[in-house]
Design a protein around this motif. Structure first.
Motif, short mmCIF file in Angstrom:
data_model
loop_
_atom_site.label_atom_id
_atom_site.label_comp_id
_atom_site.label_asym_id
_atom_site.label_seq_id
_atom_site.Cartn_x
_atom_site.Cartn_y
_atom_site.Cartn_z
N ASN A 1 57.95 -25.59 82.62
CA ASN A 1 57.58 -24.22 82.91
C ASN A 1 56.98 -24.14 84.32
N GLY A 2 56.98 -22.94 84.85
CA GLY A 2 56.48 -22.74 86.20
C GLY A 2 57.57 -22.38 87.18
N SER A 3 57.24 -22.43 88.46
CA SER A 3 58.17 -22.06 89.52
C SER A 3 58.12 -23.07 90.65
N ILE A 4 59.23 -23.15 91.38
CA ILE A 4 59.30 -24.00 92.57
C ILE A 4 59.76 -23.14 93.74
N PHE A 5 58.94 -23.06 94.77
CA PHE A 5 59.32 -22.34 95.99
C PHE A 5 59.82 -23.38 97.00
N THR A 6 61.02 -23.13 97.51
CA THR A 6 61.66 -24.07 98.44
C THR A 6 61.85 -23.42 99.80
N VAL A 7 61.31 -24.06 100.82
CA VAL A 7 61.43 -23.57 102.19
C VAL A 7 62.24 -24.55 103.01
N LYS A 8 63.20 -24.05 103.78
CA LYS A 8 64.00 -24.89 104.67
C LYS A 8 63.84 -24.39 106.10
N ILE A 9 63.43 -25.29 106.98
CA ILE A 9 63.24 -24.97 108.39
C ILE A 9 63.97 -26.02 109.24
N PRO A 10 64.73 -25.59 110.24
CA PRO A 10 65.45 -26.56 111.07
C PRO A 10 64.53 -27.60 111.71
N ASP B 1 54.50 -25.20 90.67
CA ASP B 1 53.35 -24.97 89.80
C ASP B 1 53.78 -25.08 88.35
N GLU B 2 52.81 -25.01 87.45
CA GLU B 2 53.08 -25.10 86.01
C GLU B 2 52.66 -23.81 85.32
N GLY B 3 52.88 -22.69 86.02
CA GLY B 3 52.47 -21.39 85.50
C GLY B 3 53.45 -20.77 84.54
N ILE B 4 53.42 -19.45 84.48
CA ILE B 4 54.24 -18.71 83.52
C ILE B 4 55.68 -18.52 84.00
N GLY B 5 55.94 -18.84 85.26
CA GLY B 5 57.29 -18.68 85.78
C GLY B 5 57.60 -17.25 86.20
N ILE B 6 58.80 -17.06 86.73
CA ILE B 6 59.24 -15.75 87.22
C ILE B 6 60.58 -15.41 86.59
N ASP B 7 60.71 -14.19 86.07
CA ASP B 7 61.98 -13.75 85.50
C ASP B 7 63.07 -13.72 86.55
N ASP B 8 64.30 -13.91 86.11
CA ASP B 8 65.44 -13.92 87.05
C ASP B 8 65.54 -12.60 87.81
N ASN B 9 65.22 -11.49 87.15
CA ASN B 9 65.31 -10.18 87.81
C ASN B 9 64.27 -10.01 88.91
N ASP B 10 63.20 -10.79 88.84
CA ASP B 10 62.11 -10.66 89.82
C ASP B 10 62.17 -11.69 90.93
N LYS B 11 63.08 -12.65 90.84
CA LYS B 11 63.10 -13.75 91.81
C LYS B 11 63.36 -13.28 93.24
N LYS B 12 64.19 -12.26 93.41
CA LYS B 12 64.44 -11.73 94.75
C LYS B 12 63.38 -10.71 95.16
N LYS B 13 62.85 -10.00 94.17
CA LYS B 13 61.91 -8.92 94.47
C LYS B 13 60.54 -9.43 94.90
N VAL B 14 60.18 -10.66 94.50
CA VAL B 14 58.83 -11.16 94.80
C VAL B 14 58.59 -11.29 96.29
N PHE B 15 59.66 -11.30 97.09
CA PHE B 15 59.50 -11.41 98.54
C PHE B 15 59.43 -10.05 99.22
#
Length: 326
Positions: free
Chosen positions: A314-323, A257-271
């Motif tokens: 700007n924004g975030s990229i969510f990456t999913v890996k599935i076998p 997306d082209e949003g506001i992005g996510i802080d490094d401290n929140d990247k693990k917590k968002v899940f």
């Protein structure tokens, strides 16, 4: 409300640590009192010794040895109790802190769910009442019906997320192991979103015939939740891109997306369950804090992984890996 919660937690923390300090101080005082008593007993027994006694030196050595053993005994007991108290205190503090955090998150979740449920219901009711009371042109009727169906789908997605989350956490969801064409599923999800959100530009780069093994409903929820999350934090006229390709025996799904992005401290917590980023500009967006938690749970059940990184500029990229299907 937030300030009251912080003051309440600060008061509890101060009271807790004060009580712990009091207990530790009492333990230290207990040690010094016992050591003082040990010295008094030593002096009392020392005065009873007779220097002209043939066994004087042996009795004095035994008396000194007994005093030393008592000192080590008190020190050992004191250290043992101190360690147990500190370990127990740390555990209790951690549990209490987690419970307070969970209670706050659940309260925020209930408030968010209430809002999320009321909004589509209110919009759908207003649209249907308008259709019932007024004679509208066919184009206007179609627009209202389309809007109502969109809100109904939003309500259905929310209730499905809550239901599936509860079932997955409770181990009551019997996940199928079907052969799924992930390429077709991704394209289908993207088409549905493009029909619902006309102002958003959707960019698709999906490699054909990528097959995985899993549950179609769950994988569809995974893609829908990631797309919905990208839309929430994107500008009104921004773009959302979806990319699907293969790499090292994995199907790789990227949603940017082209949003506001996510802080490094929140990247693990968002899940985490119920977690929402603390920035107020983000908290004002709709959401329950379940979407990304459910995504991680689905990916984990499919023996895959999910990560988030910054998009450029700007924004975030969510990456999913599935076998891939073997």
């Amino acid at each position: 409300m937030e300030k009251i919660k912080k003051h309440k937690f600060s008061f509890l923390s101060i009271a807790y640590w004060f009580l712990l300090l009091y207990i530790v101080s009492a333990l230290v005082l207990w040690y010094f009192e016992l050591e003082k008593q040990n010295k008094q007993m030593y002096l009392f027994r020392y005065e009873l010794l007779k220097k002209d006694d043939v066994l004087y030196n042996e009795k004095l050595d035994a008396l000194n040895d007994a005093k030393q053993r008592k000192t080590w005994q008190y020190a050992g007991e004191g250290i043992t109790f101190l360690v147990l108290i500190l370990v127990g205190a740390a555990y209790v503090y951690r549990v209490i802190r987690r419970q307070i955090k969970t209670a706050d998150q659940q309260q925020n979740f209930m408030m968010a769910v209430t809002h999320e449920l009321k909004t589509p219901i209110a919009i759908s009711r207003l649209n249907l009442e308008t259709l019932q009371k007024r004679k509208l042109q066919p184009e206007q009727q179609q627009k209202l019906l389309t809007n109502t169906l969109s809100e109904t789908q939003r309500l259905n997605d929310l209730t499905t997320n809550i239901l599936i989350t509860a079932q997955l956490e409770g181990g009551k969801y019997a996940m199928a192991k079907d052969e799924i064409n992930l390429s077709e599923l991704a394209e289908s999800c993207l088409r549905n979103f493009s029909l619902r959100y006309h102002n958003t530009k959707f960019i698709s780069d999906v490699e054909e015939n990528i097959w995985v093994k899993g549950e179609q409903l769950l994988l569809e929820m995974l893609i829908n939740n990631l797309l919905d999350n990208a839309l929430k934090y994107s500008p009104y006229d921004g773009s959302v891109s979806i990319r699907l390709f293969t790499k090292t025996k994995n199907a790789v799904l990227e949603i940017a997306d082209e949003g506001i992005g996510i802080d490094d401290n929140d990247k693990k917590k968002v899940f985490e369950k119920f977690y929402r980023v603390g920035n107020e500009s983000v908290r004002k967006t709709k959401g329950t804090g379940l979407g990304l938690f459910l995504c991680k749970k689905i990916v984990k059940d499919h023996k895959g992984s999910i990560d988030v990184c910054d998009n450029q500029p700007n924004g975030s990229i969510f990456t999913v890996k599935i076998p891939l299907l073997e």
